[in-house]
Write a protein that holds these residues in place. Structure first.
Motif, mmCIF file in Angstrom:
data_model
loop_
_atom_site.group_PDB
_atom_site.id
_atom_site.type_symbol
_atom_site.label_atom_id
_atom_site.label_comp_id
_atom_site.label_asym_id
_atom_site.label_seq_id
_atom_site.Cartn_x
_atom_site.Cartn_y
_atom_site.Cartn_z
ATOM 1 N N ASP A 128 0.851 -1.193 0.000
ATOM 2 C CA ASP A 128 0.000 0.000 0.000
ATOM 3 C C ASP A 128 0.889 1.247 0.000
ATOM 4 O O ASP A 128 1.663 1.475 0.933
ATOM 5 N N ALA A 129 0.773 2.044 -1.049
ATOM 6 C CA ALA A 129 1.644 3.214 -1.204
ATOM 7 C C ALA A 129 1.484 4.207 -0.059
ATOM 8 O O ALA A 129 2.457 4.835 0.372
ATOM 9 N N ASN A 130 0.261 4.356 0.447
ATOM 10 C CA ASN A 130 0.048 5.300 1.542
ATOM 11 C C ASN A 130 0.715 4.836 2.836
ATOM 12 O O ASN A 130 1.104 5.655 3.670
ATOM 13 N N GLN A 131 0.847 3.528 2.997
ATOM 14 C CA GLN A 131 1.492 3.011 4.201
ATOM 15 C C GLN A 131 2.997 3.194 4.162
ATOM 16 O O GLN A 131 3.617 3.521 5.174
ATOM 17 N N ILE A 132 3.612 2.987 3.010
ATOM 18 C CA ILE A 132 5.068 3.035 2.948
ATOM 19 C C ILE A 132 5.607 4.409 2.562
ATOM 20 O O ILE A 132 6.776 4.723 2.804
ATOM 21 N N ASN A 133 4.773 5.273 2.000
ATOM 22 C CA ASN A 133 5.251 6.594 1.574
ATOM 23 C C ASN A 133 4.956 7.703 2.575
ATOM 24 O O ASN A 133 5.426 8.825 2.410
ATOM 25 N N GLN A 134 4.175 7.411 3.609
ATOM 26 C CA GLN A 134 3.851 8.423 4.610
ATOM 27 C C GLN A 134 4.561 8.076 5.913
ATOM 28 O O GLN A 134 4.358 6.990 6.457
ATOM 29 N N PRO A 135 5.399 8.961 6.438
ATOM 30 C CA PRO A 135 6.104 8.688 7.688
ATOM 31 C C PRO A 135 5.176 8.813 8.887
ATOM 32 O O PRO A 135 5.124 9.829 9.580
ATOM 33 N N ALA A 136 4.419 7.771 9.112
ATOM 34 C CA ALA A 136 3.391 7.747 10.138
ATOM 35 C C ALA A 136 3.219 6.293 10.589
ATOM 36 O O ALA A 136 3.843 5.394 10.031
ATOM 37 N N PRO A 137 2.391 6.028 11.596
ATOM 38 C CA PRO A 137 2.333 4.683 12.177
ATOM 39 C C PRO A 137 2.065 3.535 11.209
ATOM 40 O O PRO A 137 2.492 2.406 11.448
ATOM 41 N N HIS A 138 1.374 3.806 10.096
ATOM 42 C CA HIS A 138 1.036 2.706 9.187
ATOM 43 C C HIS A 138 2.243 2.097 8.473
ATOM 44 O O HIS A 138 2.090 1.090 7.770
ATOM 45 N N VAL A 139 3.442 2.650 8.660
ATOM 46 C CA VAL A 139 4.616 1.998 8.079
ATOM 47 C C VAL A 139 4.773 0.595 8.660
ATOM 48 O O VAL A 139 5.355 -0.294 8.020
ATOM 49 N N VAL A 140 4.254 0.366 9.859
ATOM 50 C CA VAL A 140 4.320 -0.969 10.463
ATOM 51 C C VAL A 140 3.572 -1.976 9.595
ATOM 52 O O VAL A 140 4.028 -3.110 9.398
ATOM 53 N N TYR A 141 2.430 -1.569 9.048
ATOM 54 C CA TYR A 141 1.677 -2.468 8.169
ATOM 55 C C TYR A 141 2.453 -2.758 6.883
ATOM 56 O O TYR A 141 2.410 -3.871 6.356
ATOM 57 N N ALA A 142 3.166 -1.748 6.371
ATOM 58 C CA ALA A 142 3.986 -1.966 5.171
ATOM 59 C C ALA A 142 5.070 -3.000 5.460
ATOM 60 O O ALA A 142 5.347 -3.881 4.631
ATOM 61 N N ILE A 143 5.690 -2.894 6.623
ATOM 62 C CA ILE A 143 6.717 -3.863 7.010
ATOM 63 C C ILE A 143 6.127 -5.269 7.065
ATOM 64 O O ILE A 143 6.705 -6.234 6.542
ATOM 65 N N GLU A 144 4.955 -5.397 7.660
ATOM 66 C CA GLU A 144 4.326 -6.713 7.780
ATOM 67 C C GLU A 144 3.971 -7.288 6.418
ATOM 68 O O GLU A 144 4.090 -8.507 6.194
ATOM 69 N N THR A 145 3.544 -6.445 5.493
ATOM 70 C CA THR A 145 3.229 -6.913 4.146
ATOM 71 C C THR A 145 4.455 -7.506 3.472
ATOM 72 O O THR A 145 4.391 -8.570 2.835
ATOM 73 N N ILE A 146 5.592 -6.818 3.602
ATOM 74 C CA ILE A 146 6.831 -7.311 2.991
ATOM 75 C C ILE A 146 7.260 -8.627 3.642
ATOM 76 O O ILE A 146 7.636 -9.588 2.950
ATOM 77 N N VAL A 147 7.201 -8.687 4.959
ATOM 78 C CA VAL A 147 7.584 -9.919 5.663
ATOM 79 C C VAL A 147 6.705 -11.092 5.220
ATOM 80 O O VAL A 147 7.196 -12.204 5.008
ATOM 81 N N GLU A 148 5.424 -10.837 5.072
ATOM 82 C CA GLU A 148 4.503 -11.906 4.684
ATOM 83 C C GLU A 148 4.897 -12.542 3.355
ATOM 84 O O GLU A 148 4.798 -13.769 3.190
ATOM 85 N N GLU A 149 5.373 -11.739 2.405
ATOM 86 C CA GLU A 149 5.737 -12.250 1.082
ATOM 87 C C GLU A 149 7.143 -12.845 1.056
ATOM 88 O O GLU A 149 7.367 -13.902 0.456
ATOM 89 N N VAL A 150 8.095 -12.163 1.682
ATOM 90 C CA VAL A 150 9.500 -12.563 1.579
ATOM 91 C C VAL A 150 9.859 -13.640 2.601
ATOM 92 O O VAL A 150 10.668 -14.532 2.318
ATOM 93 N N HIS A 151 9.266 -13.572 3.781
ATOM 94 C CA HIS A 151 9.583 -14.508 4.868
ATOM 95 C C HIS A 151 8.290 -15.124 5.409
ATOM 96 O O HIS A 151 7.895 -14.855 6.556
ATOM 97 N N PRO A 152 7.616 -15.948 4.619
ATOM 98 C CA PRO A 152 6.299 -16.459 5.037
ATOM 99 C C PRO A 152 6.324 -17.275 6.328
ATOM 100 O O PRO A 152 5.377 -17.202 7.120
ATOM 101 N N GLU A 153 7.378 -18.063 6.571
ATOM 102 C CA GLU A 153 7.430 -18.865 7.790
ATOM 103 C C GLU A 153 7.573 -17.961 9.020
ATOM 104 O O GLU A 153 6.912 -18.175 10.046
ATOM 105 N N ALA A 154 8.429 -16.953 8.904
ATOM 106 C CA ALA A 154 8.575 -16.005 10.010
ATOM 107 C C ALA A 154 7.271 -15.240 10.229
ATOM 108 O O ALA A 154 6.889 -14.954 11.371
ATOM 109 N N TYR A 155 6.583 -14.930 9.142
ATOM 110 C CA TYR A 155 5.324 -14.196 9.260
ATOM 111 C C TYR A 155 4.283 -15.022 10.012
ATOM 112 O O TYR A 155 3.494 -14.476 10.791
ATOM 113 N N ALA A 156 4.289 -16.337 9.780
ATOM 114 C CA ALA A 156 3.359 -17.203 10.509
ATOM 115 C C ALA A 156 3.623 -17.134 12.010
ATOM 116 O O ALA A 156 2.684 -17.120 12.815
#
Length: 361
Positions: free
Chosen positions: A283-311
């Motif tokens: 989500d562009a608004n999550q990763i491009n805005q320096p605000a709390p929703h950057v945490v959701y952007a981080i989780e999105t990336i982890v879910e795709e790149v590190h699925p076992e860790a995300y579980a």
């Protein structure tokens, strides 16, 4: 770097970090003191060197940019918000009957509309034009102009300062705690994971290198940032030659609700990541805005790149949610123990009777 000088895109990079502020007028300087109340009168020095003073908590707040808006909503200060940009970059927040602060040229705001709202404080993300800030101040308005965010720590400071400026310090500290709790779980889950090389595409050949909060978002999510590894800083354009030479395993890019094309260059499409379809849409608004929703952007990336860790992360977050629910149930049960009193109130009443209760300022 001023993003206003770059034709950055449909995603509007809103970078509003915060340099450490000078607090005067009796304002709390200890974080634990900030948890409870905001102390007024309050004086903060913004990125322009302007001393911004509030004699009392503001009743009317205007947010000039999307990241300002997100933070106000996230800390629970939206009941004071009378004006905000209403567009695709703020569509996760209900504007209600608030006045639209129109933005043109990515950063230029409708000054006359802001002045007409007679706000007690105007929150101006760093991409706001200096001329607009000066016009608002010349009209007698109190404006806090934020510095550029280059890290997640800057985002924390964003939240904390916005809490002070809106009279919502407790809500700000709660949101910072929420961020820290989730980031700690993520860090623990990724501790032993390999960190593949990833290219972050802002679109139109731009990326985020070292000394940017997006760089820390990427590294916190368990990948190496291609631009930083290539020695780039800030938000520069990047050549296809560099992308091909680095040959990332993953490509990460921002999308809006319509899922627009990420605007990848020929170089990006010649990489291992593209050939293996290892693309992560965030989500562009999550990763491009320096605000709390950057945490959701981080989780999105982890879910795709590190699925076992995300579980593991999901499981721990669920456990935490269950524990919080149990705590809430216990609290409810305790509240019912003494008719008409919760435990804290009953204790306070007892101490008052004994003459031992003092009010913490």
């Amino acid at each position: 770097m001023r993003t206003a000088t770059i034709v950055l895109m449909t995603t509007v990079l809103v970078v509003a970090g915060f340099a450490p502020a000078t607090v005067a007028g009796g304002a709390a300087t200890d974080a634990t003191q900030q948890d409870a109340d905001c102390d007024y009168p309050l004086t903060l020095t913004d990125t322009t060197g302007e001393e911004v003073t509030l004699d009392e908590p503001p009743e009317r707040v205007v947010a000039l940019q999307p990241s300002d808006t997100q933070t106000v909503f996230e800390i629970g200060a939206e009941d004071r918000l009378v004006g905000m940009p209403i567009n695709q970059y703020t569509d996760s927040h209900d504007p209600g009957d608030r006045t639209d602060i129109d933005i043109s040229g990515d950063t230029h705001v409708d000054v006359e509309t802001v002045i007409a709202l007679e706000p007690d404080i105007v929150l101006a993300d760093n991409v706001t034009e200096d001329g607009d800030v000066e016009q608002l101040r010349d009209a007698g308005l109190t404006v806090y102009h934020f510095d550029t965010a280059t890290s997640i720590d800057d985002i924390r400071e964003n939240v904390r300062l916005t809490g002070q400026l809106t009279g919502e310090c407790a809500g700000a500290e709660e949101r910072i705690d929420w961020m820290d709790d989730r980031l700690e779980i993520i860090e623990s889950a990724l501790e032993d994971e390999e960190r593949p090389l990833a290219y972050w595409s802002l679109g139109f050949g731009y990326t985020a290198g070292a000394e940017t909060f997006q760089n820390e978002v990427l590294t916190t999510a368990g990948v190496q940032n291609l631009a930083a590894e290539a020695g780039l800083e800030g938000w520069p354009d990047i050549s296809d030659e560099v992308i091909v030479e680095q040959d990332p395993e993953w490509i990460i890019y921002g999308v809006d609700d319509e899922g627009d094309d990420p605007g990848l260059s020929e170089g990006a499409m010649a990489t291992t990541a593209y050939e293996n379809d290892q693309l992560v849409a965030v989500d562009a608004n999550q990763i491009n805005q320096p605000a709390p929703h950057v945490v959701y952007a981080i989780e999105t990336i982890v879910e795709e790149v590190h699925p076992e860790a995300y579980a593991e992360i999901e499981a721990e977050l669920e456990d935490d949610a269950d524990t919080d629910g149990a705590d809430d149930d216990q609290s409810d049960a305790s509240d019912e123990a003494i008719p008409g009193f919760g435990v804290p109130v009953a204790v306070a009443a007892l101490l008052a009777t004994l003459g031992a209760l003092t009010r913490r300022q």
